[in-house]
Design a protein around this motif. Structure first.
Motif, mmCIF file in Angstrom:
data_model
loop_
_atom_site.group_PDB
_atom_site.id
_atom_site.type_symbol
_atom_site.label_atom_id
_atom_site.label_comp_id
_atom_site.label_asym_id
_atom_site.label_seq_id
_atom_site.Cartn_x
_atom_site.Cartn_y
_atom_site.Cartn_z
ATOM 1 N N ASN A 170 0.874 -1.085 0.165
ATOM 2 C CA ASN A 170 0.114 -0.074 0.062
ATOM 3 C C ASN A 170 0.861 1.422 0.009
ATOM 4 O OD1 ASN A 170 -2.458 -1.315 -0.083
ATOM 5 N ND2 ASN A 170 -2.541 -1.405 2.072
ATOM 6 N N VAL A 171 2.257 1.058 0.151
ATOM 7 C CA VAL A 171 3.076 2.204 0.064
ATOM 8 C C VAL A 171 3.290 2.521 -1.328
ATOM 9 C CG1 VAL A 171 5.138 3.381 0.891
ATOM 10 C CG2 VAL A 171 3.844 1.962 2.427
ATOM 11 N N THR A 172 4.007 1.483 -2.088
ATOM 12 C CA THR A 172 4.252 1.560 -3.409
ATOM 13 C C THR A 172 3.390 1.235 -4.453
ATOM 14 O OG1 THR A 172 5.015 -0.686 -3.604
ATOM 15 C CG2 THR A 172 6.753 0.822 -2.588
ATOM 16 N N GLY A 173 2.384 0.705 -3.967
ATOM 17 C CA GLY A 173 1.102 0.475 -4.832
ATOM 18 C C GLY A 173 1.498 -0.808 -5.706
ATOM 19 N N GLU A 174 2.592 -1.612 -5.713
ATOM 20 C CA GLU A 174 3.017 -2.629 -6.332
ATOM 21 C C GLU A 174 2.340 -3.927 -5.841
ATOM 22 O OE1 GLU A 174 7.208 -5.252 -7.518
ATOM 23 O OE2 GLU A 174 6.804 -4.605 -5.461
ATOM 24 N N THR A 175 1.830 -4.605 -6.591
ATOM 25 C CA THR A 175 0.918 -5.842 -6.467
ATOM 26 C C THR A 175 1.611 -6.956 -7.091
ATOM 27 O OG1 THR A 175 -1.037 -4.791 -6.312
ATOM 28 C CG2 THR A 175 -1.348 -7.090 -6.585
ATOM 29 N N LYS A 176 2.038 -8.056 -6.494
ATOM 30 C CA LYS A 176 2.745 -9.148 -6.990
ATOM 31 C C LYS A 176 2.508 -10.433 -6.238
ATOM 32 C CE LYS A 176 7.150 -9.983 -6.495
ATOM 33 N NZ LYS A 176 8.507 -9.548 -6.276
ATOM 34 N N ILE A 177 2.581 -11.754 -7.072
ATOM 35 C CA ILE A 177 2.362 -12.933 -6.215
ATOM 36 C C ILE A 177 3.617 -13.294 -5.450
ATOM 37 C CG2 ILE A 177 2.491 -15.541 -6.786
ATOM 38 C CD1 ILE A 177 1.181 -15.074 -9.426
ATOM 39 N N THR A 178 3.229 -13.441 -4.045
ATOM 40 C CA THR A 178 4.209 -13.545 -3.089
ATOM 41 C C THR A 178 4.358 -14.903 -2.380
ATOM 42 O OG1 THR A 178 2.597 -12.488 -1.391
ATOM 43 C CG2 THR A 178 4.120 -11.168 -2.490
ATOM 44 N N GLY A 179 3.501 -15.784 -3.058
ATOM 45 C CA GLY A 179 3.576 -17.171 -2.442
ATOM 46 C C GLY A 179 2.919 -18.028 -3.233
#
Length: 219
Positions: A170-179
């Motif tokens: 929520n700081v950078t706005g980056e969304t990714k698959i983390t697991g």
């Protein structure tokens, strides 16, 4: 109540959906595309070329000529929508073996280089390799096996339920698959197991058997 992906009932629907759908899942915008390698050697009629997304231009013969331009065009449309995650559902590969073909590798590279985050495959009837790249936030599951099957071919009664963790910063706005994880499942059948046909979680079934639970599976 289900949303079709990659297949269309008429030209109007195909033109409207443009080859993909975007779902809001817990505030995460997930773009989903579906492709098939072909139709068991059958050709689509000229009037029906719009009805499905195809991985190959030679889909009725040797499955060697990857439909690169069409795939890239659809992925470019998806990119313009700025989804958080893009998932490709692929009906590909060869049945009843663990071989990953050169053309599959080519498709994999093409999709990952053009914005796809997760490739989830089916068709071989076997569970195949799952690759998770934590740094890139990408997953390639070549085949999950069969969710529910008579399991007539040895090995085809094993499957997995794939679980992907998606995280938004929520700081950078980056969304990714983390697991990436999975649940192994098994289709019990009367002929093989002497059981009513049903799906069980392998880990849970083993635990119930070892604790002599009343509804445990047989040895």
């Amino acid at each position: 109540g289900m949303t079709p992906v990659g297949g269309y009932s008429d030209r109007q629907q195909a033109e409207k959906e443009q080859g993909y759908t975007i779902c809001d899942i817990g505030g995460i915008r997930v773009a989903i595309i579906g492709y098939t390698k072909g139709f068991d050697g059958l050709n689509l009629p000229p009037s029906g070329q719009w009805c499905t997304n195809l991985l190959y231009t030679d889909y009725s013969s040797s499955y060697q000529k990857v439909a690169e331009n069409a795939i890239k065009a659809t992925l470019k449309k998806i990119e313009a929508q700025k989804p958080d995650v893009t998932v490709a559902l692929l009906h590909w590969g060869s049945v009843y073996n663990d071989i990953i073909s050169a053309s599959q590798k080519k498709i994999e590279t093409l999709m990952l280089e053009n914005g796809v985050d997760a490739i989830i495959g089916t068709h071989s009837h076997y569970v195949q390799q799952v690759k998770y790249d934590a740094a890139a936030g990408t997953v390639v599951a070549y085949s999950l096996g069969d969710l529910f099957s008579a399991g007539e071919i040895n090995g085809s009664h094993y499957s997995i339920l794939l679980q992907l963790q998606v995280t938004r910063d929520n700081v950078t706005g980056e969304t990714k698959i983390t697991g990436c994880d999975y649940v192994p499942i098994y289709t019990l059948t009367p002929g093989r197991d002497g059981e009513q046909m049903r799906i069980v979680r392998i880990d849970a079934a083993m635990e119930l058997y070892e604790s002599s639970h009343i509804h445990r599976v047989s040895a």
